[in-house]
Write an enzyme that holds these catalytic residues in place. Sequence first.
Site, mmCIF file in Angstrom:
data_model
loop_
_atom_site.group_PDB
_atom_site.id
_atom_site.type_symbol
_atom_site.label_atom_id
_atom_site.label_comp_id
_atom_site.label_asym_id
_atom_site.label_seq_id
_atom_site.Cartn_x
_atom_site.Cartn_y
_atom_site.Cartn_z
ATOM 1 C CE LYS A 1 39.409 41.958 34.635
ATOM 2 N NZ LYS A 1 40.064 43.233 34.504
ATOM 3 C CG ASP B 1 40.975 48.172 37.658
ATOM 4 O OD1 ASP B 1 41.175 47.963 36.654
ATOM 5 O OD2 ASP B 1 41.967 47.742 38.622
ATOM 6 C CG MET C 1 39.333 40.364 45.457
ATOM 7 S SD MET C 1 40.099 39.904 43.956
ATOM 8 C CE MET C 1 41.651 39.132 44.626
#
Length: 261
Positions: free
Chosen positions: A59, A37, A171
């Site tokens: 991402k 990631d 997030m």
Amino acid sequence: MTQAGTIYLVGAGPGDADLLTLRAARLLQQADLVVHDGLVDTSILAMARPDATLISVAKSRSKHTMPQEAINALLVREALGGRDVVRLKGGDPFIFGRGGEEAEAAHAAGVPVEVVPGISAANGAAAAAQIALTHREASSVVSFVAGQCKGLSEQDWSGLAGKDRTLVIYMGLKTAPQIAEKLMGDGLAPDMPVAVIENAARPRMRVLRGVLAALPDMVSRDGVTTPALIVIGEVVARPRSGDDLATPDQELAALAVEAMQ
């Protein structure tokens, strides 16, 4: 027929390479391929063996280097080709890391898979900021939620934050205004203590403290960027080493009082 390799779903922890498990470090030094990631620190990637192939599948909210289905296919294809694959994820693979989806893809293809847990982002960030997620005088319940997902406004978060409870939001930077509005709409006090922990366990770590009503202003005013977590609850205001009882700064407290009027 080529013998299938193994997919290792490995937690990279909150950022500091010293917080990797021994198992994770050993696998990094052995694997043919590391699929990682974007939040994995470069110091951790540097631990991979010199001839290993490193593939980033980073991402972000607005850009996906590779869709999840394509990541699943990549892992399975490489393992079926005989390569041992380390799928390296920030935090823990099974806490908002989509490790469950990747494990299911491996099982469906008949590929061996092993999960190597890591220190979760929540645990690592809270420890680095010296915020005890549970405390006999402040919290006996901890909840983890994702602040960036479809249908956020329809989700039922009632009871997840408040007296004797701690809420950790992954997030949640982009949706901080909706989060604050949602929680206050559910009855959470506007002056509930809040911490935003940015770049936890890394040299550039920042810990911003305030109150729920001022959360959106704090995130925008101080230019907070990912990786960051939001911690909401009375534990945020507990004393820390060399510290009296932590209180929000005067500006943020004034915003909370205004919100309550």
